[in-house]
Design a protein around this motif. Structure first.
Motif, PDB file in Angstrom:
ATOM      1  N   TRP A 297       4.755   0.557   0.002  1.00  0.00           N
ATOM      2  CA  TRP A 297       3.925  -0.637  -0.099  1.00  0.00           C
ATOM      3  C   TRP A 297       2.780  -0.656   0.912  1.00  0.00           C
ATOM      4  N   PRO A 298       2.994  -0.333   2.207  1.00  0.00           N
ATOM      5  CA  PRO A 298       1.850  -0.319   3.130  1.00  0.00           C
ATOM      6  C   PRO A 298       0.719   0.596   2.662  1.00  0.00           C
ATOM      7  N   THR A 299       1.075   1.761   2.081  1.00  0.00           N
ATOM      8  CA  THR A 299       0.036   2.668   1.577  1.00  0.00           C
ATOM      9  C   THR A 299      -0.684   2.046   0.390  1.00  0.00           C
ATOM     10  N   ARG A 300       0.067   1.435  -0.505  1.00  0.00           N
ATOM     11  CA  ARG A 300      -0.551   0.781  -1.665  1.00  0.00           C
ATOM     12  C   ARG A 300      -1.476  -0.356  -1.219  1.00  0.00           C
ATOM     13  N   PHE A 301      -1.045  -1.089  -0.221  1.00  0.00           N
ATOM     14  CA  PHE A 301      -1.884  -2.192   0.258  1.00  0.00           C
ATOM     15  C   PHE A 301      -3.154  -1.658   0.917  1.00  0.00           C
ATOM     16  N   ARG A 439      10.436  -9.048   3.862  1.00  0.00           N
ATOM     17  CA  ARG A 439       9.047  -9.165   4.322  1.00  0.00           C
ATOM     18  C   ARG A 439       8.106  -8.482   3.335  1.00  0.00           C
ATOM     19  N   ILE A 440       8.521  -7.340   2.806  1.00  0.00           N
ATOM     20  CA  ILE A 440       7.709  -6.629   1.810  1.00  0.00           C
ATOM     21  C   ILE A 440       7.617  -7.457   0.533  1.00  0.00           C
ATOM     22  N   ILE A 441       8.755  -7.998   0.097  1.00  0.00           N
ATOM     23  CA  ILE A 441       8.750  -8.816  -1.126  1.00  0.00           C
ATOM     24  C   ILE A 441       7.805 -10.004  -0.978  1.00  0.00           C
ATOM     25  N   GLN A 479       1.956 -11.832   7.178  1.00  0.00           N
ATOM     26  CA  GLN A 479       3.225 -11.116   7.038  1.00  0.00           C
ATOM     27  C   GLN A 479       3.476 -10.127   8.174  1.00  0.00           C
ATOM     28  N   GLY A 480       2.732 -10.277   9.263  1.00  0.00           N
ATOM     29  CA  GLY A 480       3.002  -9.455  10.436  1.00  0.00           C
ATOM     30  C   GLY A 480       2.276  -8.129  10.470  1.00  0.00           C
TER      31      GLY A 480
END
Length: 500
Positions: A297-301, A439-441, A479-480
């Motif tokens: 998810w961090p890469t996608r974001f 947190r990801i959700i 979200q930090g």
């Protein structure tokens, strides 16, 4: 009577008849925009009396006759656009007297003769398009050698030669002929180097295909790797030429870390070549929808934010603005750090926002086309925003933009139907991701809301791309901070923004 008038904007109407020579009496005029009408006759020589005029736009009319030689008296002019008319005669040498001229568009007329050497003296000239005329002779070497790629000077009448006289590119015929038009990159490699690096554009070097042509990977003698986009032969119609020209006119004018970089271009014996920086990770679409996807998810974001910043630059920081018209996951290219670069500008259009531009047919890719564009044929920046929203949904759900008919037929419909039946829960999210981390959700659901507003049915309900960038950055902070966003990534304020 109109001696105090500074700007006269009458473009895209149904004005007909001759251009009023009385406009030459509007001595305070600084901008004259009469383009996209049906004006006929010659350009009035009286317009050259406008000593304070800075921008003169008469393109896309039915003007004929020659460009007045007295135009050299307009010492304050910075932009002249007489393109898409029926002007004849030679390009006046007097243009070389307008030292502040930065843009000169005379393309798609019937001009003859050679390109005047005097144009070489225009040190402020950054945009020059003389394509689709009947010009002959050579290109003044000071013109090509002294400026950057932004100077568009190289697509002359050769692209309008009868197709039967244009030979195809053969393995044993790679020499540069007099009919070749070539803009050599600063790196200094030649067309011959491109042929050798791809073994005559052999199939094994192909790394991607699109509607207009094939992309090849070329490793130059210096070790530099570039992507060579070889557009199809002229025999396949004017759409290829339009795509070639659109990419040069847009990418040649812009520089942004989230826009793919155009190094150079070449027209050689019916083959149109575009030379780009090479993206080691390929396209987002290939990675996301390939057999094995390990994008967390961090890469996608990071990819989502980079693509948004590239689009925001096109819409808000380019003057005039650029509408991409084909935003999709396959046109978002990734470097070795998964930084997003918006690519493929073959359908791009230049528009003075907030205005729209009417098209003759729908262009784009299934699943990404905004609903209002499909039935009005009017393209605005909101069309890009809808397409970007679809890309966000791809990143969130892992699904392709086209879905089975029983599920709505497209991703936007599927997501909205699912939410109506289940509310906005993690069930709509890509199960290949780590959905054990609340947190990801939470962050993904926040981004889902941004995607949904981007794909609103009404274009009026969609945010601007600058607002999208801000919303994404704020969601990251709330979200930090999933990723580190440099301070200079915040969208810059502009003169037309509201005062703080």
């Amino acid at each position: 009577m109109l001696g105090s008038l500074t700007d006269l904007i009458l473009w895209d109407n149904q004005l007909s008849g001759f251009t009023p020579k009385e406009l030459g009496n509007c001595t305070s005029l600084q901008t004259l925009a009469l383009y996209a009408n049906t004006l006929v006759g010659p350009i009035p020589v009286e317009l050259t009396n406008l000593k304070f005029l800075k921008k003169l736009y008469l393109y896309r009319n039915q003007l004929n006759g020659t460009v007045p030689r007295q135009i050299g008296n307009m010492s304050m002019v910075t932009e002249i656009d007489f393109s898409e008319n029926y002007l004849t005669g030679e390009i006046p040498v007097e243009l070389g007297q307008i030292k502040g001229l930065s843009l000169l568009y005379l393309f798609q007329n019937q001009l003859t003769g050679v390109i005047p050497n005097e144009i070489s003296s225009l040190r402020n000239l950054t945009k020059l398009d003389l394509s689709i005329n009947k010009l002959t002779g050579s290109i003044p070497s000071a013109v090509v050698g002294g400026v950057s790629l932004i100077l568009i000077v190289v697509i002359l009448y050769f692209m309008r030669r009868p197709v039967e006289t244009v030979p195809s590119l053969q393995d044993d015929d790679v020499s540069i002929s007099e009919s070749d038009i070539y803009f050599r990159p600063k790196e200094g490699f030649t067309f011959q180097d491109l042929v050798e690096a791809t073994h005559h554009f052999h199939e094994s070097y192909a790394v991607g295909r699109g509607a207009c042509g094939t992309v090849y990977k070329a490793v130059m003698h210096s070790g530099q790797v570039i992507a060579v986009k070889k557009l199809s032969s002229n025999r396949e119609g004017s759409n290829i030429e339009n795509s070639f020209r659109a990419e040069i006119l847009t990418l040649g004018n812009i520089r942004h870390r989230n826009i793919v970089k155009l190094y150079g271009f070449c027209y050689h014996q019916g083959s149109n070549l575009l030379l780009y920086e090479y993206m080691t990770k390929g396209s987002l679409g290939e990675l996301l929808h390939g057999p094995s996807c390990d994008l967390d998810w961090p890469t996608r974001f990071t990819i989502a934010l980079g693509a948004a910043e590239g689009l925001a630059y096109l819409h808000h920081d380019c003057r005039p603005s650029i509408i991409h018209r084909d935003i999709k996951s396959n046109n978002i290219l990734l470097d070795d750090k998964f930084e997003a670069h918006v690519g493929d500008f073959g359908l791009a259009k230049v528009v003075d926002l907030p205005y729209s531009k009417s098209m003759s047919a729908v262009a784009g890719s299934y699943g990404y086309i905004a609903p209002e564009y499909a039935y009005t044929l009017k393209v605005t920046e909101k069309c890009d925003i809808y397409s970007y929203g679809v890309v966000l949904l791809e990143l969130l759900t892992g699904r392709t933009p086209v879905q089975p008919l029983e599920q709505g037929g497209d991703l936007v419909t599927w997501v909205k139907q699912y939410i109506r039946g289940h509310s906005l829960t993690s069930g709509v999210l890509d199960r290949r991701l780590d959905l054990e981390d609340q947190r990801i959700i939470d962050h993904m659901i926040t981004v889902m809301k941004i995607a949904l507003v981007c794909t609103s049915i009404s274009p009026l309900d969609r945010p601007s791309m600058r607002e999208v960038v801000l919303m994404l950055i704020e969601s990251n902070e709330q979200q930090g901070n999933f990723i580190a966003v440099p301070e200079n990534d915040l969208p810059p304020r502009h003169e037309d923004d509201d005062a703080p």
